[in-house]
Write an enzyme that holds these catalytic residues in place. Structure first.
Site, mmCIF file in Angstrom:
data_model
loop_
_atom_site.group_PDB
_atom_site.id
_atom_site.type_symbol
_atom_site.label_atom_id
_atom_site.label_comp_id
_atom_site.label_asym_id
_atom_site.label_seq_id
_atom_site.Cartn_x
_atom_site.Cartn_y
_atom_site.Cartn_z
ATOM 1 C CG HIS A 74 0.109 -2.488 -4.370
ATOM 2 N ND1 HIS A 74 0.346 -3.785 -4.643
ATOM 3 C CD2 HIS A 74 -0.327 -3.161 -2.556
ATOM 4 C CE1 HIS A 74 0.344 -4.415 -3.440
ATOM 5 N NE2 HIS A 74 -0.424 -4.172 -2.719
ATOM 6 N N PRO A 295 0.633 -7.457 -20.591
ATOM 7 C CG PRO A 295 1.208 -9.821 -19.293
ATOM 8 C CD PRO A 295 0.833 -8.913 -20.917
ATOM 9 C CE LYS A 299 -1.016 2.285 -17.690
ATOM 10 N NZ LYS A 299 -1.947 1.715 -15.817
ATOM 11 C CE1 TYR A 387 2.945 -0.873 -13.063
ATOM 12 C CE2 TYR A 387 1.349 -0.602 -11.265
ATOM 13 C CZ TYR A 387 2.013 -0.726 -11.710
ATOM 14 O OH TYR A 387 1.712 -2.567 -10.965
#
Length: 394
Positions: A74, A295, A299, A387
């Site tokens: 992604h 969540p 991580k 991220y």
């Protein structure tokens, strides 16, 4: 019965199995003790977003063949709020993507690799107790297997047995400090064989509560709803879950939603937790045994992997070079990364969830922050860098 090894590892989840694999490749003998059966360990449904550093380590360890064959790459994520869905171009902003590959699949790959290498894992080892890990002597563990007392003597113990495991709870209270924040809501998760609502994950902020549309494959979705801690799974029929999810999504995502019977349904509370330090004499903590993150920031598994990398480096350095440097710096190196991940996960949770004591002013601030995020490349870059995963310390 008495056995001996160089490193005794408690816990056969991803962190324990990965540590064992890395040590074995370096010629360091290790034994894993797991209180549950192998089937129970594989039955746990967990997260599936992998940072680049995690994939890199699995590649280096020779464990990523199936991952590359079956995973989804992604390049971004979607964030929905106020009826709109905005895209965050993770790769364009940070230079890196993330990989979708279930934690269960990583565990399966690690179990297969350990079995193929003939390495020892004792499943259903009950009553594990740690001895002599802080007094300068050689540590050892006692446990029961098939009802018979066992002893495992070692040079070091790695506690990879999760938040409720015996490793951290064996540390004297005056030797450890804990930091914790519990959140006044949970996540209701449903796994179902239905196509994802978008090509990448959709995080939705809504006055009724947070929602997340994730996936395990192009035909299997994992979706979540923020729910009350007093809720039970029995209160949430499949029909009610999908209807509520649809109501919290933006129109484009909602139109793509295809309800399907749930394969698994569960409620998980959210917490932030850190234990300091992560070393106690010859006992080292790694993964959920030392820290928990909500969540929202994806991580948890990635932090466990970075812990294992630092710990494996230190142990290999010790046995090859008789150097203590890596082990002496393990806790500080790991905790620096842990606290950065805690900050990001807390910020994402605060940004996207509805808190019970949140008033109209707080809601307006939340909306302003989201509005700023989508008008500022700098803000998006900061989110993207965190991220996809910050670089590991040298």
């Amino acid at each position: 019965m008495q056995q001996s090894t160089q490193v005794a590892i408690i816990g056969a989840g991803p962190s324990g199995l990965l540590l064992g694999h890395l040590l074995a490749r370096a010629g360091i003998h290790n034994v894993i003790l797991e209180r549950h059966s192998a089937e129970h360990v594989l039955g746990r449904v967990r997260a599936g977003i992998l940072e680049r550093t995690t994939v890199d380590l699995l590649d280096q360890a020779g464990l990523a063949e199936r991952l590359h064959r079956e995973s989804l790459v992604h390049d971004g994520i979607y964030i929905a709020f106020d009826g709109q869905r905005q895209h965050i171009d993770l790769k364009g902003l940070s230079g890196h993507a993330v990989v979708v590959y279930g934690q269960t699949e990583i565990t399966r790959d690690l179990m297969s690799a350990r079995a193929a290498a003939g390495l020892v894992t004792h499943y259903e080892a009950s009553g594990v107790a740690l001895h002599d890990f802080q007094n300068g002597q050689k540590p050892w563990l006692s446990y029961l297997r098939q009802g018979k007392p066992q002893e495992l003597h070692c040079d070091f113990i790695a506690g990879c047995d999760g938040f409720h495991g015996v490793a951290r709870h064996s540390v004297p209270p005056d030797a450890i400090r804990t930091f914790e924040r519990t959140y006044p809501f949970g996540w209701l998760g449903v796994l179902a064989d239905t196509p994802p609502v978008a090509p990448e994950l959709v995080y939705a902020q809504h006055p009724r509560g947070f929602a997340l549309c994730s996936m395990r494959s192009k035909t299997r979705s994992r979706c979540y709803l923020q729910c009350s801690l007093t809720d039970s799974v029995e209160q949430w029929s499949d029909e009610l879950f999908w209807a509520e999810l649809r109501s919290r999504l933006d129109p484009v995502s909602a139109a793509a939603l295809q309800p399907a019977p749930s394969i698994e349904k569960s409620i998980a509370p959210l917490r932030s937790f850190v234990a300091e330090p992560m070393r106690f004499g010859k006992l080292f903590l790694a993964g959920d045994a030392a820290h928990i993150v909500p969540p929202t920031g994806a991580k948890g598994l990635n932090l466990a992997v970075s812990d294992v990398r630092y710990l494996a480096e230190g142990l290999i350095e010790h046995f090859r070079e008789r150097s203590r440097v890596g082990l002496d710096h393990y806790s500080a190196r790991a905790l620096r990364r842990v606290w950065r991940a805690e900050r990001f996960s807390w910020a994402m949770t605060r940004l996207l969830h509805s808190f019970p004591d949140q008033g109209s002013f707080d809601h307006k601030l939340q909306q302003a922050e989201l509005d700023y995020l989508f008008s500022s490349r700098a803000a998006q870059t900061a989110l993207a860098e965190n991220y996809v995963g910050l670089a590991l310390d040298a």
